[in-house]
Motif scaffolding. Structure first.
Motif, short mmCIF file in Angstrom:
data_model
loop_
_atom_site.label_atom_id
_atom_site.label_comp_id
_atom_site.label_asym_id
_atom_site.label_seq_id
_atom_site.Cartn_x
_atom_site.Cartn_y
_atom_site.Cartn_z
N SER A 46 40.17 47.31 7.08
CA SER A 46 40.28 46.22 6.19
C SER A 46 41.21 44.93 6.63
CB SER A 46 40.44 46.66 4.62
OG SER A 46 39.40 47.24 4.35
N ASP A 47 42.35 45.52 6.91
CA ASP A 47 43.50 44.62 7.30
C ASP A 47 42.95 44.01 8.65
OD1 ASP A 47 45.29 44.86 5.40
OD2 ASP A 47 46.30 46.70 6.42
N ILE A 48 42.59 44.47 9.59
CA ILE A 48 42.14 43.76 10.81
C ILE A 48 41.07 42.76 10.66
CG2 ILE A 48 40.99 44.05 13.15
CD1 ILE A 48 42.58 46.98 13.31
N ASN A 58 49.44 36.45 13.18
CA ASN A 58 50.57 37.27 12.66
C ASN A 58 49.73 38.61 12.02
OD1 ASN A 58 52.97 35.89 12.95
ND2 ASN A 58 51.95 34.76 11.14
N ALA A 59 48.50 38.73 12.60
CA ALA A 59 47.65 39.96 12.15
C ALA A 59 48.27 41.47 12.60
CB ALA A 59 46.33 40.00 12.68
N ALA A 60 48.75 41.37 13.61
CA ALA A 60 49.38 42.77 14.05
C ALA A 60 50.54 43.01 13.08
CB ALA A 60 49.71 42.70 15.43
N MET A 61 51.36 42.42 12.89
CA MET A 61 52.53 42.58 12.13
C MET A 61 52.27 42.84 10.75
SD MET A 61 55.91 40.33 11.73
CE MET A 61 55.04 38.82 10.89
N ILE A 62 51.29 42.02 10.09
CA ILE A 62 51.13 42.24 8.84
C ILE A 62 50.22 43.52 8.70
CG2 ILE A 62 49.72 41.18 6.83
CD1 ILE A 62 50.09 38.65 8.08
N THR A 63 49.45 43.78 9.36
CA THR A 63 48.65 44.92 9.33
C THR A 63 49.36 46.12 9.69
OG1 THR A 63 46.66 43.88 10.56
CG2 THR A 63 46.70 46.40 10.46
#
Length: 124
Positions: A46-48, A58-63
């Motif tokens: 869901s995060d990805i 910033n997707a990797a950091m937030i995930t």
């Protein structure tokens, strides 16, 4: 005497503890560590999907942060067993609500299906 001893042993073993049936896979249960990994896998997906399209930089950091928070909010004992249907309901909430409405960590913290996960009790 042998029959009585045999019947007594079978009765004792069959009604001694749910954990025996759970660990042998005879009940419809999932070990806590497996339930945790299923919920975290749904949260990561869901995060990805969400952050990859909304904020790719910033997707990797937030995930990673959201997965950490999801793990904190999960009230699952890795050594106990949980009903598979209850775990599946929580996974479905994380997949749907966690993607469309809230992020997965907030879904785990607020969804009744996730906060209400109860370990299987003992029969004794």
């Amino acid at each position: 005497m042998r029959k009585l001893l045999f019947v007594g042993m079978v009765s004792l073993l069959s009604f001694a503890n749910c954990a025996v049936a759970d660990s042998l896979g005879l009940s419809d249960s999932v070990k806590g560590s497996e339930a945790r990994s299923q919920i975290k896998a749904a949260a990561m997906t869901s995060d990805i999907l969400y952050y990859g399209s909304a904020d790719p930089a910033n997707a990797a950091m937030i995930t990673a942060l959201d997965l950490f928070m999801t793990d904190l909010f999960l009230k699952i004992d890795d050594s106990k067993y949980y009903k598979k249907t209850d775990v599946d309901k929580c996974v479905k909430d994380v997949q749907v609500i966690g993607l469309l409405v809230l992020d997965p960590s907030q879904t785990v913290a607020t969804s009744e299906n996730c906060t209400g996960l109860k370990a299987n009790g003992e029969i004794i």
